[in-house]
Write a protein that holds these residues in place. Structure first.
Motif, mmCIF file in Angstrom:
data_model
loop_
_atom_site.group_PDB
_atom_site.id
_atom_site.type_symbol
_atom_site.label_atom_id
_atom_site.label_comp_id
_atom_site.label_asym_id
_atom_site.label_seq_id
_atom_site.Cartn_x
_atom_site.Cartn_y
_atom_site.Cartn_z
ATOM 1 N N LEU A 241 0.833 -1.207 0.000
ATOM 2 C CA LEU A 241 0.000 0.000 0.000
ATOM 3 C C LEU A 241 0.866 1.255 0.000
ATOM 4 O O LEU A 241 0.602 2.211 -0.742
ATOM 5 N N ARG B 270 -3.549 9.331 1.088
ATOM 6 C CA ARG B 270 -3.874 8.698 -0.194
ATOM 7 C C ARG B 270 -4.478 7.311 0.031
ATOM 8 O O ARG B 270 -5.447 6.929 -0.625
ATOM 9 N N ILE B 271 -3.868 6.552 0.940
ATOM 10 C CA ILE B 271 -4.363 5.205 1.214
ATOM 11 C C ILE B 271 -5.754 5.263 1.828
ATOM 12 O O ILE B 271 -6.655 4.514 1.436
ATOM 13 N N PHE C 299 -8.242 6.143 -0.840
ATOM 14 C CA PHE C 299 -8.415 5.028 -1.773
ATOM 15 C C PHE C 299 -9.334 3.961 -1.180
ATOM 16 O O PHE C 299 -10.247 3.469 -1.842
ATOM 17 N N THR D 222 0.175 4.079 -13.836
ATOM 18 C CA THR D 222 0.704 4.954 -12.800
ATOM 19 C C THR D 222 1.184 6.291 -13.355
ATOM 20 O O THR D 222 1.606 6.378 -14.503
ATOM 21 N N LEU E 298 2.695 1.717 -3.496
ATOM 22 C CA LEU E 298 1.794 2.199 -4.533
ATOM 23 C C LEU E 298 1.281 3.605 -4.231
ATOM 24 O O LEU E 298 1.051 4.402 -5.153
ATOM 25 N N ALA E 299 1.118 3.929 -2.958
ATOM 26 C CA ALA E 299 0.702 5.291 -2.593
ATOM 27 C C ALA E 299 1.801 6.281 -2.936
ATOM 28 O O ALA E 299 1.538 7.372 -3.462
ATOM 29 N N LEU F 89 -2.099 3.471 -6.545
ATOM 30 C CA LEU F 89 -2.986 2.552 -5.821
ATOM 31 C C LEU F 89 -4.070 1.974 -6.724
ATOM 32 O O LEU F 89 -4.552 0.855 -6.489
ATOM 33 N N ASP G 120 1.005 10.230 2.029
ATOM 34 C CA ASP G 120 0.815 8.863 1.554
ATOM 35 C C ASP G 120 -0.264 8.147 2.357
ATOM 36 O O ASP G 120 -1.074 7.390 1.807
#
Length: 240
Positions: A14, A58-59, A62, A226, A17-18, A23, A55
């Motif tokens: 996670l 962002r998670i 998401f 991405t 990707l963040a 993500l 970050d």
């Protein structure tokens, strides 16, 4: 081939990707065939600093945006660890609470031990066995706790794949997506170099194998390519 659940056992995938602002790649799997599962402890660890870390925000966003596709799985281990973590945080943040503990001769609440996310997901995967070997699970991980485990050390329904191997497979299905670009973007964002070890260890006891590539909807990958992390982007926690 049986349907595969996708499970994130630690915060590593996670966070990677963040950092790469990627993500959305986790949604490349066919929603009709797979279920994305995040344990309560992993969600807690990945999002707890959302107010100060971009970050983590962002998670959190998401997971909230895709609540219909992402399931937060409560675990006995996770609930206990989260409760202990919150108690420790309240103690650290409040002088009044610390004084109260001291006045009563109580020791400070213990900090949460490391690897709680990994331990919570290992417990979850083992619990899926039920009737051996249990439903197949695609476990996406970066921590050596999983990537270096011997085949017999984990439940026979667990197919282990590293973030790097996942990205390599996605690139194979759609050459426009460059796995190296995602990993480099993650490193560029905050200097944390993701684990680049490629591990793709099939489940040992799933009849007919545990191939997961067929669950990826390659036609959807183009829309989820991405974007490299903005070099001008700042982590709020690092600002003076």
């Amino acid at each position: 081939m049986e349907k595969i659940k996708i499970v994130l056992p630690d915060t590593g995938p996670l966070i990677t990707l963040a950092h790469a602002n990627a993500l959305e790649l986790l949604l490349a799997f066919d929603a009709d065939q797979v279920q994305l599962v995040v344990t309560d402890m992993v969600e807690f660890e990945a999002t707890r600093l959302r107010s100060t870390h971009e970050d983590a925000q962002r998670i959190a966003s998401f997971i909230e945006k895709n609540a219909g596709r992402i399931v937060i799985e409560k675990t006995n281990f996770g609930q206990s660890a989260i409760s202990a973590a919150r108690q420790h945080e309240r103690y650290a943040e409040s002088q009044q609470i610390r004084d109260y503990f001291a006045a009563n001769g109580w020791p400070p609440p213990p900090a949460v031990p490391p690897n709680t996310g990994e331990l919570s997901i290992n417990s979850y995967v083992a619990g899926l066995i039920g009737q051996p070997p249990g439903p197949p699970c695609l476990v996406i991980a970066e921590d050596d706790f999983f990537l270096r485990s011997t085949p017999g050390a984990l439940p026979g329904n667990a197919h282990i794949i590293s973030t790097a191997a996942l990205l390599a497979k996605l690139e194979e299905l759609n050459p426009k997506l460059k796995a190296r670009d995602v990993l480099d973007a993650a490193k560029h964002y905050k200097g944390r170099d993701p684990n680049r070890t490629e591990v793709d260890q099939p489940a040992q006891k799933i009849k007919g194998g545990s191939d997961w590539g067929s669950t990826v909807n390659a036609t959807n990958l183009t829309a989820k390519l991405t974007k490299k992390a903005d070099p001008k982007s700042k982590d709020p926690s690092r600002e003076p």
